[in-house]
Motif scaffolding. Structure first.
Motif, mmCIF file in Angstrom:
data_model
loop_
_atom_site.group_PDB
_atom_site.id
_atom_site.type_symbol
_atom_site.label_atom_id
_atom_site.label_comp_id
_atom_site.label_asym_id
_atom_site.label_seq_id
_atom_site.Cartn_x
_atom_site.Cartn_y
_atom_site.Cartn_z
ATOM 1 N N GLY A 134 0.768 -1.246 0.000
ATOM 2 C CA GLY A 134 0.000 0.000 0.000
ATOM 3 C C GLY A 134 0.786 1.276 0.000
ATOM 4 O O GLY A 134 0.209 2.365 0.028
ATOM 5 N N ASP A 135 2.102 1.196 -0.031
ATOM 6 C CA ASP A 135 2.926 2.403 -0.042
ATOM 7 C C ASP A 135 3.053 2.906 -1.478
ATOM 8 O O ASP A 135 2.630 2.240 -2.416
ATOM 9 C CB ASP A 135 4.309 2.099 0.536
ATOM 10 C CG ASP A 135 4.935 3.281 1.236
ATOM 11 O OD1 ASP A 135 4.600 4.425 0.893
ATOM 12 O OD2 ASP A 135 5.771 3.060 2.119
ATOM 13 N N GLU A 136 3.645 4.064 -1.624
ATOM 14 C CA GLU A 136 3.888 4.596 -2.958
ATOM 15 C C GLU A 136 5.112 3.920 -3.574
ATOM 16 O O GLU A 136 5.990 3.426 -2.871
ATOM 17 C CB GLU A 136 4.131 6.123 -2.893
ATOM 18 C CG GLU A 136 2.926 6.897 -2.395
ATOM 19 C CD GLU A 136 1.704 6.742 -3.279
ATOM 20 O OE1 GLU A 136 1.854 6.750 -4.512
ATOM 21 O OE2 GLU A 136 0.597 6.593 -2.730
ATOM 22 N N TRP A 137 5.186 3.892 -4.901
ATOM 23 C CA TRP A 137 6.361 3.375 -5.585
ATOM 24 C C TRP A 137 7.587 4.167 -5.140
ATOM 25 O O TRP A 137 7.499 5.331 -4.830
ATOM 26 C CB TRP A 137 6.241 3.537 -7.094
ATOM 27 C CG TRP A 137 5.516 2.428 -7.779
ATOM 28 C CD1 TRP A 137 4.367 2.547 -8.488
ATOM 29 C CD2 TRP A 137 5.882 1.045 -7.858
ATOM 30 N NE1 TRP A 137 3.992 1.339 -9.003
ATOM 31 C CE2 TRP A 137 4.917 0.381 -8.629
ATOM 32 C CE3 TRP A 137 6.941 0.302 -7.352
ATOM 33 C CZ2 TRP A 137 4.960 -0.968 -8.902
ATOM 34 C CZ3 TRP A 137 6.985 -1.055 -7.616
ATOM 35 C CH2 TRP A 137 6.011 -1.677 -8.392
ATOM 36 N N ASP A 138 8.706 3.534 -5.172
ATOM 37 C CA ASP A 138 10.002 4.157 -4.939
ATOM 38 C C ASP A 138 10.229 4.651 -3.510
ATOM 39 O O ASP A 138 11.110 5.449 -3.278
ATOM 40 C CB ASP A 138 10.249 5.310 -5.916
ATOM 41 C CG ASP A 138 10.156 4.879 -7.368
ATOM 42 O OD1 ASP A 138 10.528 3.728 -7.651
ATOM 43 O OD2 ASP A 138 9.701 5.675 -8.202
ATOM 44 N N ASN A 139 9.463 4.156 -2.540
ATOM 45 C CA ASN A 139 9.734 4.503 -1.151
ATOM 46 C C ASN A 139 10.847 3.593 -0.656
ATOM 47 O O ASN A 139 10.637 2.420 -0.404
ATOM 48 C CB ASN A 139 8.497 4.359 -0.276
ATOM 49 C CG ASN A 139 8.803 4.656 1.179
ATOM 50 O OD1 ASN A 139 9.929 5.028 1.531
ATOM 51 N ND2 ASN A 139 7.830 4.509 2.029
ATOM 52 N N LEU A 140 12.023 4.165 -0.526
ATOM 53 C CA LEU A 140 13.181 3.398 -0.049
ATOM 54 C C LEU A 140 13.695 3.949 1.271
ATOM 55 O O LEU A 140 14.867 3.812 1.602
ATOM 56 C CB LEU A 140 14.284 3.403 -1.117
ATOM 57 C CG LEU A 140 13.896 2.705 -2.419
ATOM 58 C CD1 LEU A 140 14.980 2.919 -3.479
ATOM 59 C CD2 LEU A 140 13.659 1.229 -2.204
ATOM 60 N N ASP A 141 12.800 4.553 2.042
ATOM 61 C CA ASP A 141 13.195 5.070 3.359
ATOM 62 C C ASP A 141 13.639 3.932 4.253
ATOM 63 O O ASP A 141 13.069 2.846 4.219
ATOM 64 C CB ASP A 141 12.023 5.791 4.040
ATOM 65 C CG ASP A 141 11.603 7.054 3.296
ATOM 66 O OD1 ASP A 141 12.369 7.529 2.453
ATOM 67 O OD2 ASP A 141 10.502 7.555 3.579
#
Length: 143
Positions: A135-142
């Motif tokens: 459910g997160d946005e694409w490209d979330n690499l936090d």
């Protein structure tokens, strides 16, 4: 009506197809017999956590190298200035990061935390995809 050599009579479609093109039947059977099982949510979260830890560890080691080279300075809390925060780390935060890095090494083994550029690309892509699935946005690499 069916007495010529070229005529064939079948009462089942699979039997007719198998006579005409056996490879087609094998292909159709493979597609229909293939069971696709989705991963359960806890398995996805566990993989996401493992990837996040490995990426965090890599970033930590890059920061550690920058500290050793003098590009990043360890400072006391009183010295913190948001404008210079890219080049400083508060000492007690760094101590916590060192302890966290040790836990990651104990979990995965330090020898299993070194990857080449291709592998890092795969690891980051996997994390992004798993986060998107949950459910997160694409490209979330936090991390």
């Amino acid at each position: 009506m069916f007495d010529t050599a070229k005529s064939q009579y079948f009462i089942s479609l699979p039997e007719a197809l198998n006579t005409i093109n056996p490879d087609l039947v094998d292909e159709v059977e493979y597609e229909n017999d293939w069971d696709f099982e989705y991963r359960n949510f806890s398995e996805i979260l566990e993989a996401e956590h493992d990837l996040e830890q490995k990426i965090w560890y890599n970033r930590h080691k890059v920061r550690e190298a920058s500290i050793k080279k003098g590009k990043i300075k360890l400072i006391d809390r009183e010295q913190f200035n948001i404008k210079k925060s890219q080049h400083t780390i508060i000492k007690d935060i760094w101590e916590g990061a060192l302890a966290s890095a040790k836990k990651v090494e104990e979990t995965y083994g330090a020898e299993n935390l070194s990857f080449d550029d291709f592998e890092w690309g795969m690891i980051n892509g996997k994390l992004s995809a798993l986060r998107w699935v949950i459910g997160d946005e694409w490209d979330n690499l936090d991390t």
